[in-house]
Scaffold this motif. Structure first.
Motif, PDB file in Angstrom:
ATOM      1  N   THR A  73       1.061  -1.263  -0.065  1.00 37.57           N
ATOM      2  CA  THR A  73      -0.063  -0.025  -0.031  1.00 37.57           C
ATOM      3  C   THR A  73       0.903   1.151  -0.158  1.00 37.57           C
ATOM      4  O   THR A  73       1.798   1.473   0.759  1.00 37.57           O
ATOM      5  CB  THR A  73      -0.828   0.104   1.101  1.00 37.57           C
ATOM      6  OG1 THR A  73      -1.644  -1.259   1.367  1.00 37.57           O
ATOM      7  CG2 THR A  73      -1.765   1.284   1.437  1.00 37.57           C
ATOM      8  N   ALA A  78      -3.435   0.947  -3.581  1.00 42.12           N
ATOM      9  CA  ALA A  78      -2.609  -0.471  -3.619  1.00 42.12           C
ATOM     10  C   ALA A  78      -1.542  -0.112  -4.748  1.00 42.12           C
ATOM     11  O   ALA A  78      -1.776   0.251  -5.775  1.00 42.12           O
ATOM     12  CB  ALA A  78      -3.627  -1.370  -4.051  1.00 42.12           C
ATOM     13  N   THR A  83      -4.578   7.239  -0.495  1.00 43.47           N
ATOM     14  CA  THR A  83      -3.975   5.891  -0.542  1.00 43.47           C
ATOM     15  C   THR A  83      -4.200   4.921  -1.657  1.00 43.47           C
ATOM     16  O   THR A  83      -5.592   5.096  -2.043  1.00 43.47           O
ATOM     17  CB  THR A  83      -4.513   5.268   0.833  1.00 43.47           C
ATOM     18  OG1 THR A  83      -4.316   6.366   1.898  1.00 43.47           O
ATOM     19  CG2 THR A  83      -3.863   3.907   1.280  1.00 43.47           C
TER      20      THR A  83
END
Length: 113
Positions: free
Chosen positions: A20, A111, A109
């Protein structure tokens, strides 16, 4: 393992952990909220690339507006930027930003690919 990209004394531009990428808040240049949002999102694109992530991997976005009356103008730019089917969990609120000329700040944020 925690990876810090472009670390400074106060903050890192990107912190990666367990696949992440956490990006620091981004602001943009321009006189209007639309111009600042577009510039801010282009800066986010550059950081996502540096982190090995992309818009398709967006997990969360937190948006701060200096004035909530700019919500629709900001959303017009945001909606064109987010890929169809990949909208993140999102919050948007009003806050006093770091400088009086700033109209929007976005924290993302994602992945990592």
């Amino acid at each position: 393992m925690i990876e810090r990209i472009e670390p400074r004394a106060r903050m890192s531009k990107i912190v990666k952990h367990n696949g992440t990428a956490y990006l620091c808040g981004q602001v943009g240049e321009g006189k209007t909220v639309a111009a600042q949002t577009a510039d801010c999102l282009s800066r986010i694109d550059a950081l996502l690339e540096k982190a090995g992530a992309s818009r398709e991997g967006l997990l969360q976005a937190i948006i701060w507006l200096a004035d909530m009356s700019d919500f629709d103008e900001m959303n017009a730019v945001w909606d064109a930027w987010v890929p169809d089917g990949h909208a993140p969990a999102r919050a948007c609120g009003e806050a006093r930003l770091a400088r009086p000329d700033l109209k929007v700040e976005i924290i993302v944020t994602a992945a990592c690919d």
